[in-house]
Motif scaffolding. Structure first.
Motif, mmCIF file in Angstrom:
data_model
loop_
_atom_site.group_PDB
_atom_site.id
_atom_site.type_symbol
_atom_site.label_atom_id
_atom_site.label_comp_id
_atom_site.label_asym_id
_atom_site.label_seq_id
_atom_site.Cartn_x
_atom_site.Cartn_y
_atom_site.Cartn_z
ATOM 1 N N LEU A 1 -0.144 -0.140 15.667
ATOM 2 C CA LEU A 1 1.291 -0.649 15.077
ATOM 3 C C LEU A 1 1.356 -0.257 13.958
ATOM 4 O O LEU A 1 2.482 -0.564 13.226
ATOM 5 N N ILE A 2 0.602 0.302 13.066
ATOM 6 C CA ILE A 2 0.652 0.746 11.812
ATOM 7 C C ILE A 2 1.971 2.139 11.867
ATOM 8 O O ILE A 2 1.802 2.752 12.443
ATOM 9 N N GLY A 3 2.755 1.589 10.900
ATOM 10 C CA GLY A 3 4.019 2.390 10.607
ATOM 11 C C GLY A 3 4.984 2.605 11.887
ATOM 12 O O GLY A 3 5.761 3.462 11.657
ATOM 13 N N GLU B 1 -5.323 -5.224 11.211
ATOM 14 C CA GLU B 1 -4.270 -4.356 11.268
ATOM 15 C C GLU B 1 -4.448 -3.512 12.656
ATOM 16 O O GLU B 1 -5.317 -2.907 12.591
ATOM 17 N N LYS C 1 -0.281 4.283 0.083
ATOM 18 C CA LYS C 1 -0.870 5.577 0.859
ATOM 19 C C LYS C 1 -0.462 6.682 0.151
ATOM 20 O O LYS C 1 -0.731 6.719 -1.014
ATOM 21 N N LEU D 1 -0.308 -7.114 4.321
ATOM 22 C CA LEU D 1 -0.450 -5.679 3.927
ATOM 23 C C LEU D 1 0.763 -4.978 4.544
ATOM 24 O O LEU D 1 0.972 -5.073 5.655
ATOM 25 N N LEU D 2 1.422 -4.180 3.785
ATOM 26 C CA LEU D 2 2.540 -3.400 4.236
ATOM 27 C C LEU D 2 2.501 -2.164 3.396
ATOM 28 O O LEU D 2 2.192 -2.004 2.091
ATOM 29 N N ALA D 3 3.319 -0.955 4.047
ATOM 30 C CA ALA D 3 3.171 0.252 3.421
ATOM 31 C C ALA D 3 4.591 0.565 3.730
ATOM 32 O O ALA D 3 5.779 0.702 2.670
ATOM 33 N N SER D 4 4.985 1.166 4.928
ATOM 34 C CA SER D 4 6.234 1.991 5.244
ATOM 35 C C SER D 4 7.621 1.431 4.930
ATOM 36 O O SER D 4 8.512 1.825 4.478
ATOM 37 N N HIS E 1 -10.000 0.468 5.120
ATOM 38 C CA HIS E 1 -8.736 0.464 5.869
ATOM 39 C C HIS E 1 -8.761 1.560 7.059
ATOM 40 O O HIS E 1 -9.468 2.496 7.205
ATOM 41 N N ASN F 1 0.749 -1.129 0.231
ATOM 42 C CA ASN F 1 -0.067 -0.070 -0.009
ATOM 43 C C ASN F 1 1.039 1.062 -0.151
ATOM 44 O O ASN F 1 1.578 1.369 1.078
ATOM 45 N N ALA G 1 0.717 -4.323 9.663
ATOM 46 C CA ALA G 1 1.156 -3.373 10.393
ATOM 47 C C ALA G 1 2.510 -3.490 10.863
ATOM 48 O O ALA G 1 2.610 -4.696 11.529
ATOM 49 N N GLY G 2 3.325 -2.799 10.702
ATOM 50 C CA GLY G 2 4.719 -2.904 10.922
ATOM 51 C C GLY G 2 5.392 -4.013 10.508
ATOM 52 O O GLY G 2 6.675 -4.116 10.871
ATOM 53 N N ILE G 3 5.113 -4.464 9.458
ATOM 54 C CA ILE G 3 5.715 -5.780 8.551
ATOM 55 C C ILE G 3 6.637 -5.117 7.469
ATOM 56 O O ILE G 3 6.453 -4.264 6.759
HETATM 57 O O1 G3P Z 1 -2.193 -0.955 4.537
HETATM 58 C C1 G3P Z 1 -0.992 -1.477 5.293
HETATM 59 C C2 G3P Z 1 -0.693 -0.460 6.332
HETATM 60 O O2 G3P Z 1 -1.576 0.108 6.971
HETATM 61 C C3 G3P Z 1 0.478 -1.076 7.154
HETATM 62 O O3 G3P Z 1 1.300 0.043 7.130
HETATM 63 O O4 G3P Z 1 3.436 1.032 7.292
HETATM 64 O O5 G3P Z 1 2.845 -0.445 8.952
HETATM 65 O O6 G3P Z 1 3.398 -1.382 6.783
HETATM 66 P P1 G3P Z 1 2.926 -0.291 7.555
#
Ligand code: G3P
Length: 214
Positions: free
Chosen positions: A137-139, A133, A8, A192-195, A85, A6, A172-174
């Motif tokens: 823990l996200i980000g 998620e 974002k 799911l991961l982003a940062s 989300h 993701n 979250a946090g992966i």
């Molecule tokens: O959609 C994935 C997201 O919400 C997780 O974010 O940055 O913790 O990988 P992040």
């Protein structure tokens, strides 16, 4: 494993990251997809990567200024969409309507939720997958599989109790291959991961690390 990256609204180059996702997908058995901002869907889809929207609204064609219409997302190249989300929450009735709208346009669906209780409710709406998620823990870079493994196991159980066929993802946090393996060991079929990718100095290397142990 299903790996959804993701983007974002991070200031990364969506086409560069999408190209890396496409290349790493082609070199592994894992299924990698990328979810750019709606404004970048078309350019990202042109790379040939599997492209997902970050959000869809529960609407049909008509007077809906500022909304995301499922058919338009599909026309722009989206193959699937996130719904609800943590950073784009919807009311229950709107999640239901968004799943219907996505299905109408042929988009695959992942409904996100904060915890196992919400996962049960999300699974009852009939999406293709649900994703747990924990927002705190996200980000953070601290993986849900390590910080709160029970939330993943309980989400898998909650989803299966409602619909044995629904896929369960976590996020979250992966950011590493070990995190992805740990998620799989807890019963998740994807992450799911982003940062970990969108904010990485070298997104391609981050993606290669993610799928290395798979
Ligand atoms: O959609 C994935 C997201 O919400 C997780 O974010 O940055 O913790 O990988 P992040």
């Amino acid at each position: 494993m299903f790996v959804l990256v993701n983007l974002k609204t991070y200031p990364c180059d969506p086409v560069d990251v999408a190209t890396a996702v496409r290349d790493v997908d082609e070199a592994t058995d894992a299924r990698l997809v990328v979810a750019p901002q709606a404004a970048h869907l078309e350019r990202v889809a042109e790379t040939g990567v599997e492209t997902w929207a970050q959000h869809v609204d529960p609407i049909d064609y008509g007077s809906n200024t500022g909304h995301a219409l499922a058919e338009s997302l599909a026309d722009a190249g989206a193959d699937g969409t996130l719904i609800n989300h943590s950073e784009r929450r919807l009311k229950l009735a709107d999640i239901d309507g968004a799943v219907e709208a996505a299905e109408r346009a042929g988009l695959e669906t992942v409904v996100c939720a904060n915890n196992p209780e919400q996962i049960g409710a999300a699974a009852a709406l009939g999406p293709d997958a649900v994703a747990v998620e924990p927002p705190e823990l996200i980000g953070t870079g601290t993986p849900v599989s390590q910080a709160d493994p029970e939330v993943v196991e309980d989400a898998v159980e909650a989803a299966r109790n409602v619909d044995p066929d629904v896929s369960v993802l976590c996020g979250a946090g992966i950011s590493t291959g070990d995190d992805v393996v740990a998620a799989g060991d807890l019963g998740a079929e994807g992450v799911l991961l982003a940062s970990g990718v969108a904010k990485a100095d070298d997104p391609r290397a981050a993606l290669e690390d993610l799928v290395d142990p798979l």
